[in-house]
Design a protein around this motif. Sequence first.
Motif, PDB file in Angstrom:
ATOM      1  N   ASN A 101      -9.292   7.666  -4.538  1.00 14.97           N
ATOM      2  CA  ASN A 101      -7.829   7.570  -4.577  1.00 14.97           C
ATOM      3  C   ASN A 101      -7.196   7.726  -3.203  1.00 14.97           C
ATOM      4  OD1 ASN A 101      -6.972   7.229  -7.436  1.00 14.97           O
ATOM      5  ND2 ASN A 101      -8.275   9.033  -7.690  1.00 14.97           N
ATOM      6  N   THR A 102      -7.877   8.380  -2.296  1.00 14.46           N
ATOM      7  CA  THR A 102      -7.312   8.534  -0.951  1.00 14.46           C
ATOM      8  C   THR A 102      -7.523   7.257  -0.139  1.00 14.46           C
ATOM      9  OG1 THR A 102      -9.320   9.461   0.022  1.00 14.46           O
ATOM     10  CG2 THR A 102      -7.798  11.017  -0.984  1.00 14.46           C
ATOM     11  N   VAL A 103      -8.536   6.475  -0.477  1.00 11.44           N
ATOM     12  CA  VAL A 103      -8.789   5.226   0.249  1.00 11.44           C
ATOM     13  C   VAL A 103      -7.995   4.075  -0.367  1.00 11.44           C
ATOM     14  CG1 VAL A 103     -10.572   3.689   1.177  1.00 11.44           C
ATOM     15  CG2 VAL A 103     -11.124   6.102   0.749  1.00 11.44           C
ATOM     16  N   TYR A 104      -7.982   3.991  -1.684  1.00 10.35           N
ATOM     17  CA  TYR A 104      -7.273   2.920  -2.403  1.00 10.35           C
ATOM     18  C   TYR A 104      -6.300   3.533  -3.413  1.00 10.35           C
ATOM     19  CZ  TYR A 104     -10.629  -0.401  -0.438  1.00 10.35           C
ATOM     20  OH  TYR A 104     -11.371  -1.175   0.419  1.00 10.35           O
ATOM     21  N   PRO A 105      -5.153   4.053  -2.933  1.00 13.57           N
ATOM     22  CA  PRO A 105      -4.215   4.694  -3.858  1.00 13.57           C
ATOM     23  C   PRO A 105      -3.503   3.674  -4.763  1.00 13.57           C
ATOM     24  CG  PRO A 105      -3.311   4.649  -1.643  1.00 13.57           C
ATOM     25  CD  PRO A 105      -4.695   4.096  -1.540  1.00 13.57           C
ATOM     26  N   GLY A 106      -3.015   4.165  -5.874  1.00 10.11           N
ATOM     27  CA  GLY A 106      -2.165   3.359  -6.762  1.00 10.11           C
ATOM     28  C   GLY A 106      -2.865   2.098  -7.258  1.00 10.11           C
ATOM     29  N   GLN A 107      -2.066   1.031  -7.329  1.00 13.32           N
ATOM     30  CA  GLN A 107      -2.576  -0.234  -7.855  1.00 13.32           C
ATOM     31  C   GLN A 107      -3.565  -0.927  -6.919  1.00 13.32           C
ATOM     32  OE1 GLN A 107      -1.794  -1.799 -11.018  1.00 13.32           O
ATOM     33  NE2 GLN A 107      -1.382   0.382 -11.245  1.00 13.32           N
ATOM     34  N   SER A 108      -3.623  -0.494  -5.646  1.00 20.12           N
ATOM     35  CA  SER A 108      -4.504  -1.191  -4.699  1.00 20.12           C
ATOM     36  C   SER A 108      -5.968  -1.085  -5.117  1.00 20.12           C
ATOM     37  CB  SER A 108      -4.311  -0.657  -3.268  1.00 20.12           C
ATOM     38  OG  SER A 108      -4.832   0.645  -3.116  1.00 20.12           O
TER      39      SER A 108
ATOM     40  N   LYS B 129     -11.425   9.620   8.736  1.00 19.44           N
ATOM     41  CA  LYS B 129     -10.019   9.845   9.126  1.00 19.44           C
ATOM     42  C   LYS B 129      -9.096   9.034   8.225  1.00 19.44           C
ATOM     43  CE  LYS B 129     -10.549  10.960  14.015  1.00 19.44           C
ATOM     44  NZ  LYS B 129     -11.762  10.239  14.472  1.00 19.44           N
ATOM     45  N   THR B 130      -7.845   9.511   8.079  1.00 22.23           N
ATOM     46  CA  THR B 130      -6.823   8.733   7.385  1.00 22.23           C
ATOM     47  C   THR B 130      -5.703   8.447   8.373  1.00 22.23           C
ATOM     48  OG1 THR B 130      -7.328   9.840   5.308  1.00 22.23           O
ATOM     49  CG2 THR B 130      -5.229   8.667   5.433  1.00 22.23           C
ATOM     50  N   PRO B 131      -5.314   7.185   8.675  1.00 23.84           N
ATOM     51  CA  PRO B 131      -6.006   6.001   8.192  1.00 23.84           C
ATOM     52  C   PRO B 131      -7.380   5.848   8.841  1.00 23.84           C
ATOM     53  CG  PRO B 131      -4.392   5.380   9.857  1.00 23.84           C
ATOM     54  CD  PRO B 131      -4.232   6.853   9.628  1.00 23.84           C
ATOM     55  N   ILE B 132      -8.219   5.044   8.209  1.00 18.30           N
ATOM     56  CA  ILE B 132      -9.538   4.766   8.776  1.00 18.30           C
ATOM     57  C   ILE B 132      -9.342   4.137  10.161  1.00 18.30           C
ATOM     58  CG2 ILE B 132     -10.556   4.422   6.476  1.00 18.30           C
ATOM     59  CD1 ILE B 132     -10.202   1.383   8.666  1.00 18.30           C
ATOM     60  N   THR B 133     -10.375   4.229  10.992  1.00 21.27           N
ATOM     61  CA  THR B 133     -10.300   3.687  12.351  1.00 21.27           C
ATOM     62  C   THR B 133     -11.505   2.787  12.594  1.00 21.27           C
ATOM     63  OG1 THR B 133      -9.138   5.647  13.114  1.00 21.27           O
ATOM     64  CG2 THR B 133     -10.194   4.313  14.801  1.00 21.27           C
ATOM     65  N   ARG B 134     -11.262   1.641  13.212  1.00 22.87           N
ATOM     66  CA  ARG B 134     -12.376   0.744  13.543  1.00 22.87           C
ATOM     67  C   ARG B 134     -12.195   0.161  14.930  1.00 22.87           C
ATOM     68  NH1 ARG B 134     -14.002  -3.137  10.187  1.00 22.87           N
ATOM     69  NH2 ARG B 134     -12.904  -2.604   8.283  1.00 22.87           N
ATOM     70  N   ALA B 135     -13.300  -0.332  15.509  1.00 24.44           N
ATOM     71  CA  ALA B 135     -13.252  -0.990  16.809  1.00 24.44           C
ATOM     72  C   ALA B 135     -14.410  -1.972  16.873  1.00 24.44           C
ATOM     73  CB  ALA B 135     -13.370   0.039  17.931  1.00 24.44           C
ATOM     74  N   ALA B 162       3.309  -4.264   3.273  1.00 24.22           N
ATOM     75  CA  ALA B 162       3.321  -2.903   3.828  1.00 24.22           C
ATOM     76  C   ALA B 162       3.357  -1.866   2.713  1.00 24.22           C
ATOM     77  CB  ALA B 162       4.505  -2.730   4.764  1.00 24.22           C
ATOM     78  N   LYS B 163       4.127  -2.176   1.677  1.00 21.92           N
ATOM     79  CA  LYS B 163       4.234  -1.237   0.557  1.00 21.92           C
ATOM     80  C   LYS B 163       2.892  -1.099  -0.171  1.00 21.92           C
ATOM     81  CE  LYS B 163       7.017  -0.255  -3.519  1.00 21.92           C
ATOM     82  NZ  LYS B 163       7.656  -0.930  -4.640  1.00 21.92           N
ATOM     83  N   GLY B 164       2.173  -2.216  -0.292  1.00 23.10           N
ATOM     84  CA  GLY B 164       0.920  -2.196  -1.047  1.00 23.10           C
ATOM     85  C   GLY B 164      -0.282  -1.717  -0.258  1.00 23.10           C
ATOM     86  N   CYS B 165      -0.240  -1.858   1.055  1.00 22.37           N
ATOM     87  CA  CYS B 165      -1.437  -1.575   1.877  1.00 22.37           C
ATOM     88  C   CYS B 165      -1.998  -0.180   1.606  1.00 22.37           C
ATOM     89  CB  CYS B 165      -1.085  -1.700   3.360  1.00 22.37           C
ATOM     90  SG  CYS B 165      -2.441  -1.167   4.437  1.00 22.37           S
ATOM     91  N   PRO B 166      -3.261  -0.078   1.170  1.00 19.53           N
ATOM     92  CA  PRO B 166      -3.814   1.235   0.830  1.00 19.53           C
ATOM     93  C   PRO B 166      -3.890   2.193   2.012  1.00 19.53           C
ATOM     94  CG  PRO B 166      -5.517  -0.476   0.744  1.00 19.53           C
ATOM     95  CD  PRO B 166      -4.205  -1.171   0.884  1.00 19.53           C
ATOM     96  N   GLN B 167      -3.968   1.664   3.229  1.00 16.49           N
ATOM     97  CA  GLN B 167      -4.064   2.528   4.408  1.00 16.49           C
ATOM     98  C   GLN B 167      -2.736   2.631   5.150  1.00 16.49           C
ATOM     99  OE1 GLN B 167      -6.829   4.415   5.556  1.00 16.49           O
ATOM    100  NE2 GLN B 167      -7.511   3.972   3.470  1.00 16.49           N
ATOM    101  N   GLN B 168      -1.692   2.005   4.608  1.00 15.81           N
ATOM    102  CA  GLN B 168      -0.363   2.029   5.252  1.00 15.81           C
ATOM    103  C   GLN B 168      -0.478   1.645   6.721  1.00 15.81           C
ATOM    104  OE1 GLN B 168       2.832   2.927   3.468  1.00 15.81           O
ATOM    105  NE2 GLN B 168       1.309   1.990   2.134  1.00 15.81           N
ATOM    106  N   CYS B 169      -1.162   0.534   6.963  1.00 17.81           N
ATOM    107  CA  CYS B 169      -1.389   0.131   8.363  1.00 17.81           C
ATOM    108  C   CYS B 169      -0.661  -1.166   8.706  1.00 17.81           C
ATOM    109  CB  CYS B 169      -2.881   0.039   8.667  1.00 17.81           C
ATOM    110  SG  CYS B 169      -3.689  -1.387   7.981  1.00 17.81           S
ATOM    111  N   ILE B 170       0.401  -1.499   7.944  1.00 16.49           N
ATOM    112  CA  ILE B 170       1.179  -2.695   8.284  1.00 16.49           C
ATOM    113  C   ILE B 170       2.560  -2.263   8.771  1.00 16.49           C
ATOM    114  CG2 ILE B 170       2.110  -4.894   7.470  1.00 16.49           C
ATOM    115  CD1 ILE B 170      -0.171  -5.022   5.464  1.00 16.49           C
ATOM    116  N   GLN B 171       2.881  -2.725   9.987  1.00 20.34           N
ATOM    117  CA  GLN B 171       4.101  -2.294  10.666  1.00 20.34           C
ATOM    118  C   GLN B 171       5.256  -3.235  10.347  1.00 20.34           C
ATOM    119  OE1 GLN B 171       3.154  -1.050  14.616  1.00 20.34           O
ATOM    120  NE2 GLN B 171       5.266  -1.362  15.352  1.00 20.34           N
ATOM    121  N   GLN B 172       6.394  -2.617  10.017  1.00 23.06           N
ATOM    122  CA  GLN B 172       7.618  -3.349   9.713  1.00 23.06           C
ATOM    123  C   GLN B 172       8.089  -4.150  10.931  1.00 23.06           C
ATOM    124  OE1 GLN B 172      10.368  -0.461   8.217  1.00 23.06           O
ATOM    125  NE2 GLN B 172      11.781  -1.987   7.368  1.00 23.06           N
ATOM    126  N   GLY B 173       8.812  -5.255  10.708  1.00 22.91           N
ATOM    127  CA  GLY B 173       9.358  -6.032  11.816  1.00 22.91           C
ATOM    128  C   GLY B 173       9.896  -7.338  11.273  1.00 22.91           C
TER     129      GLY B 173
END
Lengths: 203, 203
Positions: A101-108, B129-135, B162-173
């Motif tokens: 749930n921490t990786v894919y919360p809610g409907q995701s 980590k939350t959000p996950i990190t990659r390189a 952005a609302k749906g993204c499980p990691q909240q990694c999409i920036q508004q603009g």
Amino acid sequence: MKNNHYLNMLREIKSAAFATVDENGCPQNRIIDIMLVENDALIFCTARGKAFYRQLCLNPNTAILGMTKTYQTIRLTGKAEHLSDQKYWIDKIFEANPVMNTVYPGQSRYVLEPFCIRNGTLEYFDLSKTPITRASSAIGTAEPLTEGFEISDACISCGKCAKGCPQQCIQQGNIYEIKQTHCLHCGYCMEVCPIHAIKRRIL
Amino acid sequence: MKNNHYLNMLREIKSAAFATVDENGCPQNRIIDIMLVENDALIFCTARGKAFYRQLCLNPNTAILGMTKTYQTIRLTGKAEHLSDQKYWIDKIFEANPVMNTVYPGQSRYVLEPFCIRNGTLEYFDLSKTPITRASSAIGTAEPLTEGFEISDACISCGKCAKGCPQQCIQQGNIYEIKQTHCLHCGYCMEVCPIHAIKRRIL
């Protein structure tokens, strides 16, 4: 040891390496969590956006490898089957693995697709003991692998194989014998046998 | 982080999963120790009797995966090259890894063949980590991979991704933007975008 014991060991290891073959015929490897073990089958999931998902859809052959903290490895090799009834399985996976749930919360969570392996070969390998110890088994309709080497009746009992064997796992006799459960599969015995009496068990 | 840092992380992990493709086009996976890191190349060895050795000779593509105790994973994908001057490299490997003498004592060490990977893609992933990190990076002549998703100029700023993204990694603009270093590559944003403005970076 029973098959289910090996599957449960994998479940306990949880984060295992999953190898697949990509669209270019190249190997790919990534960590995937083993979510459930049910009815002698191993269940995992992945997201529809991932390369892993595309690879499984194109070529379901998968080689799963887990290692305990004490250097025992379990390998399960077989075809991954896409499970229908996605919501049932994803909900069940999240119930058994609440950290999801921490990786894919809610409907995701429903971007994930469930897979299982119910037919495949299992290999156990313990490099922490001297001599090393190995075992082969299988789940479902698969047959255990027969790998490594064996000594034929042509053996002249010269003892060169037993003397050279790095794990000292060749037993003296009129015809010498490799103790398969302790064999590294390194092939050194085959190379030192002066009369070529040692062959691969599968060519 | 520099490439050499990732290779040194793999060397520190030491026991990593090595995936190859066998003669039937199926993936195979086993634990292999990383023996040396030298001049931005990773060096390992295997015995001539092993299936792994035969697979490398037929198809040198290899995907190496290591995980630290804190769930950071490093992946190196590239072609394994057979090193000439076998004795030089095996002696050097045994000098740097004296535990190898307990597995392959005496002359049996020379049943081992040395390999290196000097060109390949490197991926780092930290799921702890939350959000996950990659390189992504690469060694030698290889180019870093470009994976995941991106949002095109067609974006209407509705914010559903952005609302749906499980990691909240999409920036508004005016045009929303995926922060690539924190993206799971799950594809959920692509599925929820009402105007299909989100595409794979590599098709």
